[in-house]
Design an enzyme around this catalytic site. Structure first.
Site, PDB file in Angstrom:
ATOM      1  N   CYS A 249       0.833  -1.194   0.000  1.00  0.00           N
ATOM      2  CA  CYS A 249       0.000   0.000   0.000  1.00  0.00           C
ATOM      3  C   CYS A 249       0.868   1.245   0.000  1.00  0.00           C
ATOM      4  CB  CYS A 249      -0.902  -0.005   1.234  1.00  0.00           C
ATOM      5  SG  CYS A 249       0.026   0.005   2.781  1.00  0.00           S
ATOM      6  N   HIS A 273      -2.491  11.592   7.993  1.00  0.00           N
ATOM      7  CA  HIS A 273      -3.490  11.014   7.114  1.00  0.00           C
ATOM      8  C   HIS A 273      -4.622  10.424   7.933  1.00  0.00           C
ATOM      9  CE1 HIS A 273      -0.360  11.620   4.212  1.00  0.00           C
ATOM     10  NE2 HIS A 273      -1.121  11.169   3.225  1.00  0.00           N
TER      11      HIS A 273
END
Length: 533
Positions: A249, A273
């Site tokens: 990812c 994030h």
């Protein structure tokens, strides 16, 4: 003939002829004539001018004493190197007054020969003496292996100073090539290695020597490694160490001792994030920044490097692939000449002398693979859009024709050879006659096409002219060609221009090359112009 291939025996014959002439004209021994010619770079005219103008000056500059000193008639002499007393017949000099024992001479000469070509101007061991050691003395006092090395240096001295002769660069080849002058520098040695006489690289028509030099340098340069790093990695935002993302990812963790966690897309800290950025495993910052014009220069440079690397790899892979196919074809040609022709002759009852069309086809395949290989280097440095489109079309047609010839020579011929299961082929003699006509025809067509392709590329694709909005293959039309279409082989081809349809140019039925209306036969394959109904 544009060139002549010379063996070592041919070169020695030339040398001996010149040495004999100088020895007879100047009334000097053979060894002295050889020294004089090497000093004047094997130019008899320059040697004659200086010799008859001032003989003593020439002797002094070369190291040939006017009055040769002989060994005195005495029971014992002292060697100037080891200072041992030796019999007079065990002492020698280089024509001067300095005497040394044969054992010291052997060591002195052997060391000079093993150091390289400098032994050709070897002088007396006495530092203040300029007397040169002649070849007869070297041959009489040294070992056999040193004699062979010295003779080879003498041979090389003739080639090294001759601007019209060069050694063949193929490994273990002992031939040289004398170039007699022509615009085409491609030569072929007796060892079957073809090379460019101008730059000594492998034969590379239609590419120029400068382009070959740049291409070879690019293939070995470290700049491509840097391009790969820029295209496939990003620096850690904290320690700036380059990191490659090859799986997983967007959550990246730098290696110890840094261990900084960041987002691969925006390079921001991973702790920032969340759902506000589209989720922990999604990042809207990168796309929004890119759409908002905040795409930084580093990212733009990375994209340019990636595009440049992809373009280079496209051409390099096909360049290398054709080189591999050419090497395989060379091995197949040897197998055909050594084994298959004999088997085929026994099966079909035809003498091997009448089966030469098969090795000729393989030789043509090898040559076409070489040309096709270098067209990719040509295309890499071709930045004109109009010429590039036309070049891709010509290259695609060349590949298609070569593949047809290669398939016929490789696969179709196997049907006439006996297999392990049966001793007789399944096809008849009539089928072999059809195969012969087919292979000979494909060989001729492919040869003509590639010869014209090389001439077209060497001329710089002069038939192609580009305008601000369009490109055409003619010098009198600027209409935009139709959209590119796909050919049978899957390659993009430039569609025929409107000028063809108007009758100013005509396409060949065999190779589809676009020819001017003034020609009655195809400029590529030689086929006659089709009749209009």
């Amino acid at each position: 003939m544009r060139y002549v291939v010379l063996t070592e025996d041919d070169i020695r014959e030339r040398q001996e002829e010149m040495i004999s002439r100088v020895s007879a004209i100047f009334s000097v021994p053979r060894e002295s004539a050889c020294v004089l010619l090497r000093h004047y770079k094997w130019s008899i005219s320059k040697l004659s001018d200086d010799w008859f103008a001032d003989e003593e000056n020439v002797r002094r500059s070369v190291g040939l004493p006017s009055n040769v000193v002989h060994v005195p008639d005495c029971p014992e002499l002292t060697c100037g190197i080891c200072f041992e007393g030796c019999a007079a017949n065990a002492m020698s000099c280089a024509g001067c007054s300095h005497f040394y024992c044969h054992e010291c001479w052997e060591g002195y000469i052997s060391a000079a020969v093993n150091d390289g070509p400098g032994c050709l101007v070897l002088q007396c061991p006495e530092p203040s003496c300029d007397a040169i050691v002649l070849e007869d003395m070297i041959n009489s006092l040294t070992k056999d292996e040193d004699k062979v090395k010295y003779a080879r240096f003498v041979l090389w001295s003739y080639i090294g100073v001759n601007k019209k002769i060069k050694w063949c660069p193929a490994p273990d080849c002992t031939c040289a090539v004398e170039f007699l002058g022509d615009g085409n520098y491609d030569v072929s040695c007796k060892c079957k290695f073809s090379f460019c006489w101008n730059c000594a690289e492998e034969a590379h028509r239609p590419v120029s020597c400068d382009t070959v030099s740049k291409w070879i340098l690019k293939n070995s340069a470290e700049s491509e490694n840097m391009n790969w790093i820029l295209a496939n990695s990003k620096p850690c935002p904290k320690c700036k160490r380059p990191i490659e993302k090859n799986q997983g990812c967007m959550h990246m963790t730098c290696t110890p001792p840094c261990k900084f966690e960041f987002c691969w897309l925006c390079l921001g800290a991973w702790s920032d994030h969340g759902y506000g950025t589209g989720g922990f495993y999604a990042c809207n910052r990168y796309q929004s920044a890119k759409m908002g014009g905040m795409y930084d220069e580093a990212e733009a440079r990375r994209e340019r490097a990636k595009n440049s690397l992809e373009r280079y790899m496209h051409y390099y892979e096909r360049w290398a692939s054709n080189q591999t196919s050419r090497q395989k074809a060379q091995a197949d040609l040897q197998k055909v000449e050594n084994e298959d022709l004999t088997k085929l002759s026994d099966v079909v009852g035809i003498p091997e002398t009448q089966l030469k069309f098969i090795p000729e086809a393989w030789s043509q395949i090898i040559e076409c693979r070489r040309v096709l290989k270098w067209t990719y280097a040509y295309g890499y440095y071709l930045h004109n859009k109009a010429k590039s489109d036309f070049f891709v079309y010509l290259q695609g047609e060349a590949e298609s024709g070569l593949e047809r010839l290669h398939k016929c020579a490789e696969k179709d011929m196997r049907e006439f050879l006996p297999t392990a299961d049966s001793t007789q082929p399944s096809l008849s003699l009539q089928d072999f006659g059809e195969f012969r006509v087919k292979l000979s025809g494909l060989t001729s067509v492919t040869r003509n096409y590639f010869e014209n392709l090389v001439q077209t590329l060497e001329a710089g694709l002069q038939d192609v002219r580009a305008t601000d909005q369009s490109a055409s293959v003619s010098t009198s039309s600027s209409k935009k060609p139709p959209t590119n279409t796909k050919g049978k082989s899957g390659r993009s081809k430039v569609a025929r221009t409107s000028q063809e349809r108007s009758g100013d140019r005509w396409p060949c039925d065999r190779c589809t090359f676009i020819n001017p209306s003034s020609t009655n036969s195809c400029n590529m394959c030689g086929r006659n112009k089709p009749r209009r109904r």
